[in-house]
Every structure is written in structure tokens, then in C-alpha cells.
Design a protein around this motif. Sequence first.
Motif, PDB file in Angstrom:
ATOM      1  N   LEU A   8      29.962  33.059 -13.577  1.00 28.95           N
ATOM      2  CA  LEU A   8      29.838  34.134 -14.552  1.00 28.95           C
ATOM      3  C   LEU A   8      31.110  34.960 -14.584  1.00 28.95           C
ATOM      4  N   VAL A   9      31.493  35.399 -15.777  1.00 25.69           N
ATOM      5  CA  VAL A   9      32.601  36.339 -15.955  1.00 25.69           C
ATOM      6  C   VAL A   9      32.051  37.576 -16.643  1.00 25.69           C
ATOM      7  N   VAL A  10      32.275  38.732 -16.037  1.00 21.29           N
ATOM      8  CA  VAL A  10      31.745  39.980 -16.575  1.00 21.29           C
ATOM      9  C   VAL A  10      32.842  41.039 -16.587  1.00 21.29           C
ATOM     10  N   ALA A  11      32.601  42.105 -17.346  1.00 20.79           N
ATOM     11  CA  ALA A  11      33.520  43.238 -17.407  1.00 20.79           C
ATOM     12  C   ALA A  11      32.742  44.449 -17.890  1.00 20.79           C
ATOM     13  N   HIS A  12      33.203  45.623 -17.521  1.00 24.14           N
ATOM     14  CA  HIS A  12      32.598  46.842 -18.044  1.00 24.14           C
ATOM     15  C   HIS A  12      33.080  47.083 -19.477  1.00 24.14           C
ATOM     16  N   VAL A  72      30.733  35.310  -9.302  1.00 27.04           N
ATOM     17  CA  VAL A  72      30.868  36.256 -10.407  1.00 27.04           C
ATOM     18  C   VAL A  72      32.299  36.757 -10.421  1.00 27.04           C
ATOM     19  N   ARG A  73      32.963  36.597 -11.566  1.00 22.74           N
ATOM     20  CA  ARG A  73      34.323  37.127 -11.753  1.00 22.74           C
ATOM     21  C   ARG A  73      34.216  38.440 -12.519  1.00 22.74           C
ATOM     22  N   PHE A  74      34.749  39.466 -11.921  1.00 21.68           N
ATOM     23  CA  PHE A  74      34.729  40.790 -12.537  1.00 21.68           C
ATOM     24  C   PHE A  74      36.150  41.115 -12.990  1.00 21.68           C
ATOM     25  N   LEU A  75      36.359  41.223 -14.302  1.00 21.34           N
ATOM     26  CA  LEU A  75      37.697  41.465 -14.837  1.00 21.34           C
ATOM     27  C   LEU A  75      38.125  42.880 -14.504  1.00 21.34           C
ATOM     28  N   HIS A  76      39.281  42.958 -13.897  1.00 21.12           N
ATOM     29  CA  HIS A  76      39.823  44.202 -13.346  1.00 21.12           C
ATOM     30  C   HIS A  76      41.174  44.430 -14.004  1.00 21.12           C
ATOM     31  N   GLY A 112      20.612  44.740 -16.055  1.00 19.05           N
ATOM     32  CA  GLY A 112      21.017  46.066 -16.492  1.00 19.05           C
ATOM     33  C   GLY A 112      22.419  46.473 -16.116  1.00 19.05           C
ATOM     34  N   ARG A 113      23.177  45.596 -15.463  1.00 17.10           N
ATOM     35  CA  ARG A 113      24.514  45.955 -14.997  1.00 17.10           C
ATOM     36  C   ARG A 113      25.587  45.721 -16.065  1.00 17.10           C
ATOM     37  N   PHE A 114      25.425  44.712 -16.897  1.00 13.17           N
ATOM     38  CA  PHE A 114      26.447  44.360 -17.876  1.00 13.17           C
ATOM     39  C   PHE A 114      25.786  43.992 -19.206  1.00 13.17           C
ATOM     40  N   ARG A 115      26.493  44.288 -20.288  1.00 12.53           N
ATOM     41  CA  ARG A 115      25.981  43.993 -21.619  1.00 12.53           C
ATOM     42  C   ARG A 115      26.214  42.542 -22.020  1.00 12.53           C
ATOM     43  N   GLU A 116      27.254  41.948 -21.490  1.00 12.32           N
ATOM     44  CA  GLU A 116      27.663  40.614 -21.946  1.00 12.32           C
ATOM     45  C   GLU A 116      28.356  39.892 -20.801  1.00 12.32           C
TER      46      GLU A 116
END
Length: 341
Positions: free
Chosen positions: A96-100, A222-226, A134-138
Motif C-alpha cells: 500500500l502507498v498512502v499520504a496525508h 505500507v509506504r507513507f509518502l514523506h 479512518g486513517r487515510f482517504r485514498e
Amino acid sequence: MLQKAKSPRGESSINIIGAGIAGSWQALLFARAGYDVTLHERGDAAMMQATSHWAGGMLAPWCEREGSEPVITRLGIRSLDLWREYVPDTPFNGSLVVAHPRDRADFDRFARLTTDHTRLDADGIAGLEPSLDGRFREALFFAGEGHVEPRSVLPELHAKLAAAGGTIKFGSDCEPDDLAGENGIVIDCRGLGARDRHPDLRGVKGEMIVIETPDVQLSRPVRFLHPRWTLYVIPRDGNRFMLGATSIESEDTGVSVRSALELLSAAYAVHPAFGEARILEFGAGLRPAFPDNLPRIAVEATRISVNGLYRHGFLLAPALAELTLAYVERGAIDNEVMQCS
């Protein structure tokens, strides 16, 4: 892309130096092909000094398209098949790749530069990873990707080598010249230890933290774009997670306060429960890289060097071993990776 060259003399004896991920895959494929293989490792069986000890073990060729040359994806996709064939229990749960929301531009850029993913909404994320509800929209879901636990899969590869008739010698601190008098082929997989022959190699530091918490469960990386680099949260056995990894042009092996704070802060941003996790370990490994950050198989008569895997060691090692075997058996050359002199 593949050419034919005159094969080596047809020797059946193969000496490989370095029992990290590159050397282990070389040894396994040659042993399975019927060669008399000896794998030399200067360290002990724990492999705590090896670069592989500090790796994330992500098998993510499509994610890597975001910042790598096409050859990385090509070889990486082939490697997935080899992992499935030789290590059938390899987890392929995707990634998974996620970002705020504030980093939406980075998220959209990542989506444009990569392929073979599906866009998930919040419900889709929760369906895959209930802890992220509930942590990320997409999110971007790369269903075909996988991951391994380096500290358990290396011993597994060594055991498979022994089962195939190969020999592994720990505490064997040798160089290619030490084995030059023996009949057969020498394959040098020493990483940064091979700078005597490859002075353009450099070390790129990757820092990592291992934490433990029973309050978060993940089935896939999980990759969190920073803004500065991408954080990886990689699940491991026993309620443990690896947080990594920086990519710093430095050859010291310490973990800086700044990096530790950023890794931990980013993990907290993925899930607040990580704020209560127990820190088990800080560490850093030096990845061997050539100036172009691409892998290289260098052939000089019966000496072959496999190096420069950079931060793609676990992703590329199987495919590179297959290319080396193809050269020895039938003189096939992959022009994107191999150099012959």
C-alpha cells in the motif's frame, strides 16, 4: 537485449564470495543447476555484519518505477517469479502507498510514475488493513508485490543451498585472488568489500528502526509518502515492524537523532498506536552502489563480479543470479546489466 558470447570453459566448480542476498541467490541457482558450489562468507552464520541484515526485504518492482530506471522494474518482475519458484512461502500480499491530504501532490505524482496499482478509497483501505480504518482517504494498492523477512529468509536460502548439494563456509575471509588457482569460476559478491576491483563503488546509508506493538496489525508493507523521503512500515513476526529507510550519501553506520525522530514521527502519522510501541533496535546498513545506482555483472574470463544492487538487493538478486547462470551455461549476455572484458 540478450546477446550470445563465448562461454567460459565449461567448468563445473563455482566459488562464490559473500553470503548476503546476492551471493546466496547465485549459489542456490548454480547448485540447483548441478554445479559444485562453495559459498564463502567471512562472517558467521548470524550474518549480523552483512548489508542484508539491515534490509527491508521489499519485493516491489512496480513501486520502484517512481524513482528507478526501467531495468530495475524489468529485473524485479522476473525476480518475483523466481521467489515464487524457489521460496514458495514468500508472502505476496501486495503493498500500500498512502499520504496525508497535505501531500496529495506527491501522492498523485507517485501514481503517475508507477503502474499495476489500484486506487482505493477509505473503505477499500479498511477492507485490506482494518488497523488503518479512518486513517487515510485514498491509497494505491500494488496487488502483485511482496516482501520477505531478511533475517529469516537468508538462513532459509542457505539451507536450500545445502539441500541442493552446495557448501557454505562461514569464517572464510577470502578474495578472488585467493581462489584464482582453483579450477572453475569465481563469483565476487562482496559488496563494498570489492572496492579493490571496483573503486567507483560507494556506500549509501539506509537507517532503520524495529519496534514492537500488539495494537497495530498489518498484512503488507505500507509506504507513507514523506516530503523528504518515503517511510516504509514493514510487518514482521511477533508484533514487530521495521521502520525505514533513509537513503543518505554517507558511509558511517550510526543512526542520527534527526533520522530517528523523522522515522518515528512518520510512523506515528501512519497510526498513533505506534507512539506507544516499544523500540527494539536501531541500525543502519551501507548499500553498495555504482555512480548510476544500477546493478552490474562484470565478466573477466572465469571471474565474475555481481555488485551495485543499491537499495534493490532482495528485489534484484534472483534475476541477476539467473543472468549469471545463463552466461556460464550458454554465453547469454544482457547488455543492460553485463560488461565483458
